[in-house]
Design an enzyme around this catalytic site. Structure first.
Site, PDB file in Angstrom:
ATOM      1  N   HIS A  14       0.854  -1.067  -0.019  1.00 28.60           N
ATOM      2  CA  HIS A  14       0.194  -0.039   0.195  1.00 28.60           C
ATOM      3  C   HIS A  14       1.000   1.296  -0.037  1.00 28.60           C
ATOM      4  CE1 HIS A  14      -2.518   3.127   2.158  1.00 28.60           C
ATOM      5  NE2 HIS A  14      -3.541   2.412   1.348  1.00 28.60           N
ATOM      6  N   CYS A  70      -0.337  -3.589 -16.399  1.00 33.04           N
ATOM      7  CA  CYS A  70      -0.556  -2.437 -15.678  1.00 33.04           C
ATOM      8  C   CYS A  70      -0.058  -2.587 -14.331  1.00 33.04           C
ATOM      9  CB  CYS A  70      -1.831  -2.145 -15.530  1.00 33.04           C
ATOM     10  SG  CYS A  70      -3.019  -3.406 -14.871  1.00 33.04           S
TER      11      CYS A  70
HETATM   12  C1  PEP Z   1      -2.028  -5.716 -10.124  1.00 30.41           C
HETATM   13  O1  PEP Z   1      -2.221  -6.631  -9.452  1.00 30.41           O
HETATM   14  O2  PEP Z   1      -0.789  -5.810 -10.686  1.00 30.41           O
HETATM   15  C2  PEP Z   1      -2.611  -4.622 -10.213  1.00 30.41           C
HETATM   16  C3  PEP Z   1      -2.340  -3.502 -11.073  1.00 30.41           C
HETATM   17  O3  PEP Z   1      -3.460  -4.047  -9.352  1.00 30.41           O
HETATM   18  P1  PEP Z   1      -3.290  -3.788  -7.675  1.00 30.41           P
HETATM   19  O4  PEP Z   1      -1.759  -3.221  -7.401  1.00 30.41           O
HETATM   20  O5  PEP Z   1      -4.246  -2.604  -7.435  1.00 30.41           O
HETATM   21  O6  PEP Z   1      -3.740  -4.944  -6.870  1.00 30.41           O
END
Ligand code: PEP
Ligand code: MG
Length: 859
Positions: free
Chosen positions: A429, A805
């Site tokens: 986080h 992403c």
């Molecule tokens: C991921 O899991 O790669 C992602 C982009 O989502 P988050 O980091 O919000 O879990």
């Protein structure tokens, strides 16, 4: 020169324009000197010894010493310098004034004066004693510096220690110097040091033996270095050091003393005292820039007003200067733009976007952790979000220290100048939010002791820091420092923009940004991202005023209760999406439906629970009970993402409606918006079918209500291994697949992204993992799943858009993988967009030239 058996490179070569000298056989310095000779610059006679010859010397096979000595005038003094293939790999220090002996001393007394000659001889004996005879420097402790008998005392001390008189034969001196330098290179510590800088285990060392120019005579004599640019900024500025003989010291051995050419407070500048020599030097430096195609520092000696060039060295440079120099060389037509792009290490661009600890600042390191968000910040220690806000209100910069962060801390993170957490990894986080905000952040600093209750931080060396003490966190290196070191300001200047514009012209993979708020979107636009690749909608509720509403929604037990909260959420979301669409006008925006891992949103603190009890109008004890009920053993694998969408579908309905209403509103004010909607944490085709059916229904309803039409694209986030494996059956239902490599890495390794910080450095140090897989994509394991996902997804839906992403999207090594695997774009934190743009351009260029960006940097 030396006789050589057939088929072997000669042991030693006089550097002439045609001698067969190459970087790979004789090292960079030898090759550079040959280039200077080819430019007809006044370079003293120089002999180059090959890697092979130097390796032989270390093994006791001496080259033909007579041949080397004969290359120089009988009374010449010589110096030997290292010539490794890459100057970064270092090498033993140069040894000067070889050939000094009693006879030469007597000769030099006439020209230099007794003191000058004695000082020269003395320095040679001392350096020979320490570097060649390997005596302890202490043996000269009793010699009175500058005293009348210093020379004889030094010679005496040498003899007393070695039981031999100081060698008088220049050839013998030279042989001993060559031997000691060759052996130093092959020693274990030198090898480990250079391997740490990327040198191969068998990297060779060349040596250059050069005639020294006596820096004394009539008229201006002296030595120094000169360059045409400022090392820190890269701006044109003639700068350097010069020591004139008239300033009372011998001038042999260039660069001994630092005096600015133009700002010497102690005497006239070189420009005033020897304008012609100064003009020659400038023109030599310009010629070198032009023909060596690089900013070079010229090492020179002036004798009776005449300039001699001893060496040319690539100007050392800050990140800012590296960019400016590369761009200026291209703008001046000296190198092509593609080469300018290749010359800048993409990783260093980050340094230009954030304040940094100055490279030469003293660092009082008290601990370290994972460098989670780059840049450095100094502030007073605070241990809660409330303290951070109070500190910011007083105008006092603060560093927020937490065991780990949760949405309750986001207000504190906004107020702080930096964040330090005990737990967490590169995708936890604090790290994700820190990067999004461009806030320096270190996570997983488990070698510091965090006493949150006592408001203390205990350093690795036992020092105790208390609330209010000043610390600095260096989010680029992961070091936590006591106090306030000198800082270097961020410097994204015109050259930075120019280089990135050139990069955009050649790259062949798209770059989008992960942006959750209008501020993030503004940053993304500023860095020319080609759209938003991931908007984490739950992050829109990190804002203090909104967090409670999000919690109310999660807590709602009845459908009426939930409907009431959703009705309040709808206009908020609509406003959020409208703002994003307007800021990103003309560019795609990909909105991910809620994916709140419950542990990130449940109120854990007493005050959070109190706030929620007020908002819900229920007793705190009820809130506590509900929190306990909802707590999950593995929240990252619990009721998250699409699982929430399937079990409580009204939530996604509300979001879809907000997106569509905002689409119509924003399209009225600007270019038509085609929103992209993404479903998180999918693992089964049926999940997609269920969510898709409801979203299509919401779209139809909004179109009917408003009497207006719009298009949208629905996509799936591939972040569970099963989704990657089953991409073939998922892809026909979607317009795009975006690979979330944070969760995919977590699930492939079965390793929590929030807890990995505890053991990651042990794992990397022991070679279990080559790098932190949350930071650099694991191309073997996670990469194989990505490739399978790409192949299977594309096979069933050839028009599908593929992207990544996860945080890896901003990492140059991972971008290389994505490009190879056929992704259409990568999406990363806004502040990583410039690095990604440059790295992508370098990959496109290197796929044409066959040279990797790293190789290009070294050539
Ligand atoms: C991921 O899991 O790669 C992602 C982009 O989502 P988050 O980091 O919000 O879990
Ligand atoms: Mg995820």
């Amino acid at each position: 020169m030396a006789q050589t058996p057939q088929n072997e490179a000669p042991d030693s070569l006089l550097i002439t324009p045609v001698a067969p000298i190459a970087n790979s056989t004789h090292g960079g310095r030898a090759k550079c000197l040959q280039r200077l000779v080819r430019l007809d610059l006044p370079v003293p006679r120089t002999v180059a010894l090959s890697f092979q010859a130097v390796h032989g010397i270390a093994q006791g096979e001496m080259p033909d010493m007579a041949a080397i000595v004969e290359a120089f005038p009988a009374d010449a003094l010589l110096c030997v310098r290292p010539s490794s293939q890459d100057p970064d790999w270092g090498g033993p220090g140069a040894i000067l004034n070889i050939g000094m002996n009693d006879a030469r001393y007597v000769d030099l007394c006439d020209s230099l004066g007794r003191d000058g000659a004695a000082a020269l001889y003395l320095r040679f004996v001392q350096s020979y004693a320490v570097h060649v005879a390997r005596l302890d420097p202490d043996v000269f402790d009793d010699v009175e510096d500058g005293g009348p008998d210093a020379l004889s005392e030094v010679l005496h001390a040498y003899e007393a220690e070695t039981d031999e008189p100081f060698p008088q034969n220049p050839a013998e001196q030279l042989a001993a110097v060559l031997r000691s330098m060759a052996r130093a290179w092959e020693g274990t510590s030198a090898r480990l040091l250079r391997q740490a800088k990327g040198a191969p285990a068998d990297a060779g060392l060349g040596l250059v033996v050069q005639e020294m120019v006596p820096g004394f005579g009539q008229g201006e004599c002296g030595s120094g270095v000169l360059q045409l640019v400022n090392t820190k900024t890269g701006q044109p500025q003639i700068t350097g050091r010069y020591l004139s003989q008239s300033q009372g010291r011998d001038a042999l051995g260039a660069g001994a003393e630092a005096l600015f050419l133009e700002q010497d407070p102690r005497g006239p500048s070189l420009e005033d005292s020897a304008p012609e020599a100064f003009a020659d030097l400038k023109s030599h430096a310009r010629l070198m820039r032009q023909r060596l195609r690089e900013e070079m520092q010229v090492e020179f000696v002036i004798v009776s007003g005449a300039v001699h060039i001893l060496d040319g060295v690539r100007v050392t440079r800050s990140a800012q200067a590296a960019v400016r120099i590369a761009v200026a060389l291209a703008e001046d037509g000296i190198i092509p733009r593609a080469e300018a792009i290749m010359r800048v290490d993409a990783h260093i661009l980050t340094e230009l976007l954030h304040r940094q600890v100055a490279p030469d600042a003293t660092r009082d390191v008290i601990g370290h952790g994972i460098a989670a968000s780059p840049g450095a910040a100094t502030g007073r220690l605070v241990f809660t979000a409330a303290e951070a806000q109070a500190s910011a209100a007083r105008g006092e910069p603060c560093i927020l220290v937490r065991r780990e962060t949760s949405p309750e801390d986001v207000r504190g993170m906004h107020a702080a100048v930096g964040v330090l957490t005990e737990r967490g990894g590169i995708t936890s986080h604090a790290a994700v939010i820190g990067r999004g905000l461009g806030l320096p952040c270190i996570v997983g600093a488990s070698n510091l002791k965090f006493h949150s209750k006592r408001k203390q931080l205990v350093a690795t060396d036992g020092r105790v820091l208390t609330r209010g003490d000043t610390i600095t966190i260096d989010g680029s290196s992961g070091e936590v420092l006591a106090g306030q070191p000198e800082m270097l300001e961020a410097a994204e200047d015109g050259a930075f923009q120019t280089l990135l514009t050139w990069a955009d012209e050649v790259r062949d993979i798209g770059i989008r940004a992960n942006a959750d708020t209008p501020e993030d979107a503004e940053t993304a636009r500023k860095f020319n991202a080609q759209g938003i690749g991931l908007c984490r909608t739950e992050h829109m509720f990190f804002d203090p005023g909104r967090l409670t509403v999000m919690r109310e929604m999660i807590f709602a037990e009845t459908s009426e209760g939930r409907a009431a909260v959703l009705a309040r959420l709808l206009p908020m979301q609509q406003e959020d999406f409208f703002a994003l669409f307007r800021i990103m006008e003309g560019l795609p925006v990909c909105i991910r439906l809620f994916d709140p891992p419950l542990h990130e949103f449940l109120p854990t603190s007493k005050s959070g629970q109190r706030e929620l009890s007020e908002a819900l109008g229920i007793p705190v004890s009820d809130v506590t009970r509900r929190v306990e009920e909802m707590e999950e053993y593995n929240p990252m694998l619990g009721l998250r993402g699409v699982r929430l969408g399937v079990t409580v579908p009204e939530i996604y309905d509300m979001q879809a409606r907000a997106i569509f209403e905002a689409t119509l509103d924003a399209s009225k004010e600007g270019e038509p918006v085609v929103p992209e909607i993404m479903i998180p944490l999918v693992s089964a085709k049926r999940e997609v079918e269920l969510v898709k059916a409801r979203i299509d229904a919401v779209a139809l309803a909004v179109k009917a209500e408003r009497g207006e039409d719009f298009a949208y694209r629905l996509g799936v986030m591939v972040e569970t291994p099963r989704a990657a494996l089953r991409a073939g059956e998922i892809s026909p239902h979607t317009a795009f697949l975006s690979f979330g490599t944070n969760d995919l890495t977590q699930m492939t390794y079965g390793m929590s992204r929030d807890d990995a910080g505890r053991f990651m450095s042990a794992y990397v140090n022991q070679g279990v993992f080559p790098e932190d897989p949350f930071h650099v994509l694991d191309t073997d394991g996670v990469g194989e799943l990505l490739k399978l996902g790409v192949q299977r997804g594309r096979a069933e839906n050839p028009d599908i858009t593929l992207s990544i992403c996860g945080e890896h999207g901003g990492n140059p090594e991972s971008i290389a993988f994505c490009r190879e695997a056929g992704f259409d774009y990568v999406s990363c934190s806004p502040f990583r967009v410039p690095v990604a743009r440059l790295a992508a351009a370098q990959l496109a260029i290197s796929s044409q030239t066959g040279k990797s960006p790293r190789e290009s940097l070294k050539s």
